[in-house]
Design a protein around this motif. Sequence first.
Motif, PDB file in Angstrom:
ATOM      1  N   ILE A  33       6.141  -2.994   3.343  1.00 21.48           N
ATOM      2  CA  ILE A  33       5.147  -2.557   2.538  1.00 21.48           C
ATOM      3  C   ILE A  33       4.980  -1.052   2.316  1.00 21.48           C
ATOM      4  CG2 ILE A  33       3.588  -4.507   3.054  1.00 21.48           C
ATOM      5  CD1 ILE A  33       2.096  -2.941   4.980  1.00 21.48           C
ATOM      6  N   ILE A  34       6.223  -0.334   2.547  1.00 22.89           N
ATOM      7  CA  ILE A  34       6.080   1.065   2.651  1.00 22.89           C
ATOM      8  C   ILE A  34       5.991   1.618   1.210  1.00 22.89           C
ATOM      9  CG2 ILE A  34       8.729   1.170   2.126  1.00 22.89           C
ATOM     10  CD1 ILE A  34       6.583   3.586   4.393  1.00 22.89           C
ATOM     11  N   CYS A  35       6.186   0.877   0.241  1.00 23.63           N
ATOM     12  CA  CYS A  35       5.802   1.346  -1.271  1.00 23.63           C
ATOM     13  C   CYS A  35       4.431   1.537  -1.531  1.00 23.63           C
ATOM     14  CB  CYS A  35       6.705   0.614  -2.277  1.00 23.63           C
ATOM     15  SG  CYS A  35       8.614   0.813  -1.930  1.00 23.63           S
ATOM     16  N   ILE A  36       3.569   0.655  -0.862  1.00 28.86           N
ATOM     17  CA  ILE A  36       2.221   0.750  -1.121  1.00 28.86           C
ATOM     18  C   ILE A  36       1.295   1.176  -0.292  1.00 28.86           C
ATOM     19  CG2 ILE A  36       2.549  -1.498  -2.516  1.00 28.86           C
ATOM     20  CD1 ILE A  36       1.008  -3.007  -0.141  1.00 28.86           C
ATOM     21  N   VAL A  37       1.683   1.714   0.748  1.00 32.21           N
ATOM     22  CA  VAL A  37       0.786   2.581   1.618  1.00 32.21           C
ATOM     23  C   VAL A  37       0.870   3.900   1.293  1.00 32.21           C
ATOM     24  CG1 VAL A  37       0.899   0.801   3.610  1.00 32.21           C
ATOM     25  CG2 VAL A  37       2.499   2.687   3.420  1.00 32.21           C
ATOM     26  N   ASP A  38      -0.427   4.681   1.790  1.00 38.09           N
ATOM     27  CA  ASP A  38      -0.588   6.183   1.830  1.00 38.09           C
ATOM     28  C   ASP A  38      -1.655   6.466   2.479  1.00 38.09           C
ATOM     29  OD1 ASP A  38      -2.859   5.558   0.276  1.00 38.09           O
ATOM     30  OD2 ASP A  38      -1.489   5.788  -1.674  1.00 38.09           O
ATOM     31  N   GLU A  39      -2.323   7.536   2.628  1.00 40.79           N
ATOM     32  CA  GLU A  39      -3.238   8.026   3.308  1.00 40.79           C
ATOM     33  C   GLU A  39      -4.442   7.386   2.948  1.00 40.79           C
ATOM     34  OE1 GLU A  39      -3.356  12.283   3.616  1.00 40.79           O
ATOM     35  OE2 GLU A  39      -1.325  12.529   4.490  1.00 40.79           O
ATOM     36  N   GLN A  40      -4.683   7.213   1.700  1.00 36.60           N
ATOM     37  CA  GLN A  40      -5.967   6.731   1.465  1.00 36.60           C
ATOM     38  C   GLN A  40      -5.839   4.967   1.622  1.00 36.60           C
ATOM     39  OE1 GLN A  40      -4.416   8.805  -0.918  1.00 36.60           O
ATOM     40  NE2 GLN A  40      -5.498  10.236   0.070  1.00 36.60           N
ATOM     41  N   HIS A  41      -4.773   4.427   1.594  1.00 35.57           N
ATOM     42  CA  HIS A  41      -4.505   2.902   1.847  1.00 35.57           C
ATOM     43  C   HIS A  41      -3.396   2.658   2.877  1.00 35.57           C
ATOM     44  CE1 HIS A  41      -5.526  -0.919   0.217  1.00 35.57           C
ATOM     45  NE2 HIS A  41      -4.523  -1.515   0.436  1.00 35.57           N
ATOM     46  N   PRO A  42      -3.865   2.863   4.224  1.00 31.77           N
ATOM     47  CA  PRO A  42      -2.883   2.691   5.444  1.00 31.77           C
ATOM     48  C   PRO A  42      -2.684   1.378   5.642  1.00 31.77           C
ATOM     49  CG  PRO A  42      -5.149   3.009   6.107  1.00 31.77           C
ATOM     50  CD  PRO A  42      -5.109   3.390   4.551  1.00 31.77           C
ATOM     51  N   ASP A  49      -4.351  -7.920   0.420  1.00 30.76           N
ATOM     52  CA  ASP A  49      -4.131  -7.359  -0.903  1.00 30.76           C
ATOM     53  C   ASP A  49      -2.970  -8.233  -1.370  1.00 30.76           C
ATOM     54  OD1 ASP A  49      -5.671  -5.155  -0.306  1.00 30.76           O
ATOM     55  OD2 ASP A  49      -3.600  -3.860   0.084  1.00 30.76           O
ATOM     56  N   TRP A  50      -2.918  -8.394  -2.652  1.00 32.84           N
ATOM     57  CA  TRP A  50      -2.179  -9.229  -3.641  1.00 32.84           C
ATOM     58  C   TRP A  50      -0.983  -8.061  -3.905  1.00 32.84           C
ATOM     59  CZ3 TRP A  50      -1.411 -14.167  -4.502  1.00 32.84           C
ATOM     60  CH2 TRP A  50      -2.444 -15.051  -4.057  1.00 32.84           C
ATOM     61  N   VAL A  51       0.263  -8.500  -3.763  1.00 31.23           N
ATOM     62  CA  VAL A  51       1.238  -7.386  -3.970  1.00 31.23           C
ATOM     63  C   VAL A  51       2.586  -8.426  -4.784  1.00 31.23           C
ATOM     64  CG1 VAL A  51       0.817  -5.930  -2.266  1.00 31.23           C
ATOM     65  CG2 VAL A  51       2.455  -8.131  -1.755  1.00 31.23           C
ATOM     66  N   LEU A  52       3.408  -7.339  -5.651  1.00 31.16           N
ATOM     67  CA  LEU A  52       4.441  -8.044  -6.357  1.00 31.16           C
ATOM     68  C   LEU A  52       5.660  -7.783  -5.306  1.00 31.16           C
ATOM     69  CD1 LEU A  52       4.261  -7.067  -9.988  1.00 31.16           C
ATOM     70  CD2 LEU A  52       4.098  -9.269  -8.994  1.00 31.16           C
ATOM     71  N   VAL A  53       6.285  -8.781  -4.914  1.00 33.06           N
ATOM     72  CA  VAL A  53       7.443  -8.888  -3.900  1.00 33.06           C
ATOM     73  C   VAL A  53       8.605  -8.783  -4.474  1.00 33.06           C
ATOM     74  CG1 VAL A  53       8.183  -9.847  -1.771  1.00 33.06           C
ATOM     75  CG2 VAL A  53       5.704  -9.807  -2.057  1.00 33.06           C
ATOM     76  N   HIS A  54       9.604  -7.983  -4.212  1.00 35.02           N
ATOM     77  CA  HIS A  54      10.875  -8.069  -4.839  1.00 35.02           C
ATOM     78  C   HIS A  54      11.958  -7.556  -3.643  1.00 35.02           C
ATOM     79  CE1 HIS A  54      14.453  -7.495  -7.523  1.00 35.02           C
ATOM     80  NE2 HIS A  54      14.492  -6.498  -7.201  1.00 35.02           N
ATOM     81  N   VAL A  55      12.731  -8.395  -3.419  1.00 32.37           N
ATOM     82  CA  VAL A  55      13.962  -8.248  -2.368  1.00 32.37           C
ATOM     83  C   VAL A  55      13.184  -7.650  -0.972  1.00 32.37           C
ATOM     84  CG1 VAL A  55      16.050  -7.843  -3.958  1.00 32.37           C
ATOM     85  CG2 VAL A  55      14.672  -5.775  -2.980  1.00 32.37           C
ATOM     86  N   GLY A  56      12.099  -8.374  -0.533  1.00 33.47           N
ATOM     87  CA  GLY A  56      11.693  -7.968   0.845  1.00 33.47           C
ATOM     88  C   GLY A  56      10.814  -6.867   0.859  1.00 33.47           C
ATOM     89  N   PHE A  57      10.523  -6.365  -0.584  1.00 30.62           N
ATOM     90  CA  PHE A  57       9.480  -5.197  -0.476  1.00 30.62           C
ATOM     91  C   PHE A  57       8.319  -5.503  -1.394  1.00 30.62           C
ATOM     92  CE2 PHE A  57      13.567  -3.250   1.008  1.00 30.62           C
ATOM     93  CZ  PHE A  57      13.095  -2.379   1.605  1.00 30.62           C
ATOM     94  N   ALA A  58       7.145  -5.120  -0.876  1.00 35.49           N
ATOM     95  CA  ALA A  58       5.932  -4.957  -1.671  1.00 35.49           C
ATOM     96  C   ALA A  58       6.102  -3.906  -2.579  1.00 35.49           C
ATOM     97  CB  ALA A  58       4.702  -4.915  -0.809  1.00 35.49           C
ATOM     98  N   MET A  59       6.303  -4.189  -3.966  1.00 33.64           N
ATOM     99  CA  MET A  59       6.698  -3.205  -4.977  1.00 33.64           C
ATOM    100  C   MET A  59       5.260  -2.634  -5.369  1.00 33.64           C
ATOM    101  SD  MET A  59       9.951  -3.193  -4.392  1.00 33.64           S
ATOM    102  CE  MET A  59      10.399  -1.669  -5.855  1.00 33.64           C
ATOM    103  N   SER A  60       4.207  -3.146  -5.381  1.00 34.34           N
ATOM    104  CA  SER A  60       3.069  -2.613  -6.009  1.00 34.34           C
ATOM    105  C   SER A  60       1.843  -3.769  -5.629  1.00 34.34           C
ATOM    106  CB  SER A  60       2.912  -2.384  -7.572  1.00 34.34           C
ATOM    107  OG  SER A  60       3.212  -3.620  -8.242  1.00 34.34           O
ATOM    108  N   ARG A  61       0.846  -3.005  -5.693  1.00 35.88           N
ATOM    109  CA  ARG A  61      -0.348  -4.056  -5.379  1.00 35.88           C
ATOM    110  C   ARG A  61      -1.092  -4.393  -6.762  1.00 35.88           C
ATOM    111  NH1 ARG A  61      -1.434   0.052  -1.643  1.00 35.88           N
ATOM    112  NH2 ARG A  61      -2.787   1.205  -2.967  1.00 35.88           N
ATOM    113  N   ILE A  62      -1.533  -5.659  -6.880  1.00 34.89           N
ATOM    114  CA  ILE A  62      -2.116  -6.120  -7.951  1.00 34.89           C
ATOM    115  C   ILE A  62      -3.315  -6.837  -7.688  1.00 34.89           C
ATOM    116  CG2 ILE A  62       0.389  -6.461  -9.164  1.00 34.89           C
ATOM    117  CD1 ILE A  62      -0.026  -9.624  -8.523  1.00 34.89           C
TER     118      ILE A  62
END
Length: 93
Positions: A33-42, A49-62
């Motif tokens: 989930i490295i692509c969707i975490v940051d300081e405001q959303h650890p 959370d609902w996310v779009l998953v591609h090749v084992g990575f959560a690419m974005s939150r939806i």
Amino acid sequence: MCLGVPGQIVQIDNAEDCLATVDICGVRRQINIICIVDEQHPAESCVGDWVLVHVGFAMSRIDAAEAERTLQLLSELGEAQAELEAMRRSAVT
């Protein structure tokens, strides 16, 4: 072509390494989930959370509505594919 499949994060497996378990239509698998975490959303706040998953990575939150629409569309595409396969099998050559 890339296809992101909607899934819902059900648990954080390792916050430090940004690993979580996602549920995709009843199938659970570990994703990054490295692509969707940051300081405001650890990582710890990603459960649910609902996310779009591609090749084992959560690419974005939806949002849930977008996830539902996408899953419905994917289901319809699968049904159409099954019908086409049945037509091909029964076609006279």
